[in-house]
Design a protein around this motif. Structure first.
Motif, mmCIF file in Angstrom:
data_model
loop_
_atom_site.group_PDB
_atom_site.id
_atom_site.type_symbol
_atom_site.label_atom_id
_atom_site.label_comp_id
_atom_site.label_asym_id
_atom_site.label_seq_id
_atom_site.Cartn_x
_atom_site.Cartn_y
_atom_site.Cartn_z
ATOM 1 N N UNK A 181 0.844 -1.193 0.000
ATOM 2 C CA UNK A 181 0.000 0.000 0.000
ATOM 3 C C UNK A 181 0.879 1.242 0.000
ATOM 4 N N UNK A 182 0.594 2.136 -0.926
ATOM 5 C CA UNK A 182 1.351 3.383 -1.009
ATOM 6 C C UNK A 182 0.372 4.552 -1.022
ATOM 7 N N UNK A 183 0.874 5.715 -0.660
ATOM 8 C CA UNK A 183 0.069 6.918 -0.713
ATOM 9 C C UNK A 183 -0.085 7.417 -2.134
ATOM 10 N N UNK A 184 -0.732 8.553 -2.274
ATOM 11 C CA UNK A 184 -0.997 9.124 -3.599
ATOM 12 C C UNK A 184 -0.773 10.621 -3.560
ATOM 13 N N UNK A 185 -0.628 11.204 -4.749
ATOM 14 C CA UNK A 185 -0.455 12.647 -4.859
ATOM 15 C C UNK A 185 -1.676 13.390 -4.343
ATOM 16 N N UNK A 186 -2.842 12.740 -4.381
ATOM 17 C CA UNK A 186 -4.078 13.325 -3.849
ATOM 18 C C UNK A 186 -4.229 12.885 -2.396
ATOM 19 N N UNK A 187 -4.352 13.834 -1.511
ATOM 20 C CA UNK A 187 -4.429 13.533 -0.083
ATOM 21 C C UNK A 187 -5.624 12.637 0.223
ATOM 22 N N UNK A 188 -5.394 11.611 1.042
ATOM 23 C CA UNK A 188 -6.450 10.707 1.457
ATOM 24 C C UNK A 188 -6.643 9.511 0.551
ATOM 25 N N UNK A 189 -5.968 9.479 -0.584
ATOM 26 C CA UNK A 189 -6.088 8.375 -1.531
ATOM 27 C C UNK A 189 -4.927 7.413 -1.333
ATOM 28 N N UNK A 190 -5.186 6.121 -1.476
ATOM 29 C CA UNK A 190 -4.143 5.109 -1.397
ATOM 30 C C UNK A 190 -4.243 4.169 -2.593
ATOM 31 N N UNK A 191 -3.097 3.629 -2.988
ATOM 32 C CA UNK A 191 -3.036 2.625 -4.036
ATOM 33 C C UNK A 191 -2.459 1.345 -3.455
ATOM 34 N N UNK A 192 -2.912 0.209 -3.972
ATOM 35 C CA UNK A 192 -2.351 -1.081 -3.570
ATOM 36 C C UNK A 192 -1.854 -1.785 -4.824
ATOM 37 N N UNK A 193 -0.558 -2.132 -4.820
ATOM 38 C CA UNK A 193 0.049 -2.838 -5.935
ATOM 39 C C UNK A 193 0.691 -4.115 -5.420
ATOM 40 N N UNK A 194 0.675 -5.153 -6.249
ATOM 41 C CA UNK A 194 1.411 -6.365 -5.915
ATOM 42 C C UNK A 194 2.858 -6.196 -6.352
ATOM 43 N N UNK A 195 3.765 -6.383 -5.406
ATOM 44 C CA UNK A 195 5.194 -6.297 -5.712
ATOM 45 C C UNK A 195 5.761 -7.698 -5.897
ATOM 46 N N UNK A 196 6.428 -7.947 -7.042
ATOM 47 C CA UNK A 196 7.040 -9.266 -7.243
ATOM 48 C C UNK A 196 8.376 -9.421 -6.534
ATOM 49 N N UNK A 197 8.951 -8.295 -6.039
ATOM 50 C CA UNK A 197 10.239 -8.406 -5.367
ATOM 51 C C UNK A 197 10.967 -7.083 -5.307
ATOM 52 N N UNK A 198 12.286 -7.155 -5.202
ATOM 53 C CA UNK A 198 13.125 -5.971 -5.125
ATOM 54 C C UNK A 198 14.270 -6.073 -6.124
ATOM 55 N N UNK A 199 14.835 -4.926 -6.473
ATOM 56 C CA UNK A 199 16.078 -4.919 -7.231
ATOM 57 C C UNK A 199 17.186 -4.408 -6.313
ATOM 58 N N UNK A 200 18.338 -5.050 -6.413
ATOM 59 C CA UNK A 200 19.464 -4.768 -5.537
ATOM 60 C C UNK A 200 20.647 -4.324 -6.393
ATOM 61 N N UNK A 201 21.300 -3.251 -5.985
ATOM 62 C CA UNK A 201 22.417 -2.741 -6.772
ATOM 63 C C UNK A 201 23.408 -2.036 -5.849
ATOM 64 N N UNK A 202 24.606 -1.815 -6.374
ATOM 65 C CA UNK A 202 25.684 -1.222 -5.579
ATOM 66 C C UNK A 202 26.045 0.158 -6.115
ATOM 67 N N UNK A 203 26.323 1.078 -5.214
ATOM 68 C CA UNK A 203 26.828 2.408 -5.546
ATOM 69 C C UNK A 203 27.930 2.750 -4.548
ATOM 70 N N UNK A 204 29.125 2.998 -5.043
ATOM 71 C CA UNK A 204 30.261 3.378 -4.205
ATOM 72 C C UNK A 204 30.471 2.397 -3.054
ATOM 73 N N UNK A 205 30.325 1.112 -3.363
ATOM 74 C CA UNK A 205 30.610 0.087 -2.377
ATOM 75 C C UNK A 205 29.475 -0.240 -1.431
ATOM 76 N N UNK A 206 28.388 0.485 -1.490
ATOM 77 C CA UNK A 206 27.222 0.218 -0.642
ATOM 78 C C UNK A 206 26.114 -0.414 -1.478
ATOM 79 N N UNK A 207 25.320 -1.281 -0.847
ATOM 80 C CA UNK A 207 24.239 -1.985 -1.531
ATOM 81 C C UNK A 207 22.896 -1.363 -1.169
ATOM 82 N N UNK A 208 22.062 -1.169 -2.174
ATOM 83 C CA UNK A 208 20.744 -0.568 -1.993
ATOM 84 C C UNK A 208 19.694 -1.466 -2.627
ATOM 85 N N UNK A 209 18.499 -1.379 -2.091
ATOM 86 C CA UNK A 209 17.374 -2.148 -2.647
ATOM 87 C C UNK A 209 16.185 -1.226 -2.875
ATOM 88 N N UNK A 210 15.478 -1.475 -3.974
ATOM 89 C CA UNK A 210 14.232 -0.779 -4.273
ATOM 90 C C UNK A 210 13.120 -1.808 -4.444
#
Length: 273
Positions: free
Chosen positions: A155-184
């Motif tokens: 569940x995520x918020x929306x640009x319009x106040x009071x509105x929410x969206x629900x999306x199914x997430x299949x997973x995350x992507x993981x990547x490295x920047x300057x030796x540190x690992x990040x996930x989205x």
């Protein structure tokens, strides 16, 4: 392939084609810049000054009642009198034409909405383009897709106040920047197997739009590898107009470093070329 191996001229030309195509959709005759209002019809018929008819929602069906002399074109058919659009599915849209304009009948966050779109809307006719960082191959990052065992409703918020969206997430992507690992956390993309990330970073609210940017990601290969081309980090419609219901990034999708790539704050929001 290293950054040095990249054909920079070809890389820039491909980016320019992508950006031009995106701008053409945004500023098309019935694109998001043509929207003149965001309406929330209720149980009582209500008329609006930028669309014909009186609109209501009856038993979950969007209904319009057209007076004599009023008509809409739906799916190539002219309709008059009372017309029932039925139940509009979440994230679907139906477009009904009148003259040079259309009215979008849609459902977002469980709410039925109407958005008239007029080609002569000043936001559209005055549009000159979106500022962006110069495309740079250094902002193409190799990543790994880390799938969930089963898709996870997010569940995520929306640009319009009071509105929410629900999306199914299949997973995350993981990547490295300057030796540190990040996930989205990612959602399903615009074509089968593709992915999409909503994110903010240290440039958000400074040189890029504060609320969100989106990144389309090609399907993972057999080993789960994906490429994140942050040069194609794109503004959503809410970056240009308050009449959009765009989703906000999931919790955790704020990158702590500046992503100085992709689209910047639109001129319409005070951005600079």
């Amino acid at each position: 392939m290293t950054v040095q191996d990249v054909d920079r001229s070809g890389f820039t030309e491909q980016w320019e084609r992508w950006h031009r195509a995106k701008e053409e959709v945004l500023a098309g005759p019935h694109g998001f810049l043509a929207i003149t209002s965001l309406r929330w019809p209720g149980p009582r018929p209500e008329r609006y000054d930028d669309a014909p008819g009186a609109w209501s929602v009856v038993d979950g069906h969007v209904v319009v009642e057209l007076d004599d002399g009023e008509e809409l074109t739906v799916g190539g058919t002219t309709v008059r009198g009372r017309y029932d659009f039925g139940v509009v599915a979440e994230r679907d849209s139906v477009y009904a034409g009148f003259g040079a304009a259309v009215v979008e009948v849609a459902k977002r966050g469980g709410h039925d909405i109407l958005r008239p779109r007029h080609p002569d809307n000043p936001l559209r006719t005055g549009f000159t383009g979106t500022p962006a960082y110069a495309p740079d191959p250094r902002w193409v990052r190799e990543a790994r897709f880390v799938p969930y065992d089963v898709p996870l409703p997010v569940t995520v918020g929306a640009a319009v106040e009071g509105l929410e969206h629900v999306y199914d997430s299949p997973g995350q992507v993981e990547f490295d920047v300057d030796g540190a690992t990040y996930r989205l956390t990612v959602f399903n993309g615009s074509r089968p197997g593709a992915l999409m990330a909503l994110f903010t970073d240290a440039t958000s609210g400074v040189t890029t739009y504060a609320a969100n940017r989106s990144l389309q990601i090609d399907p993972p290969d057999a080993d789960g590898r994906v490429s994140l081309d942050f040069n194609r980090a794109a503004n959503l419609p809410c970056a240009y107009t308050d009449l959009a219901t765009c989703p906000l990034p999931p919790a955790g999708n704020r990158l702590p470093f500046p992503v100085e790539a992709g689209e910047r704050i639109p001129l319409e929001r005070g951005g600079q070329v």
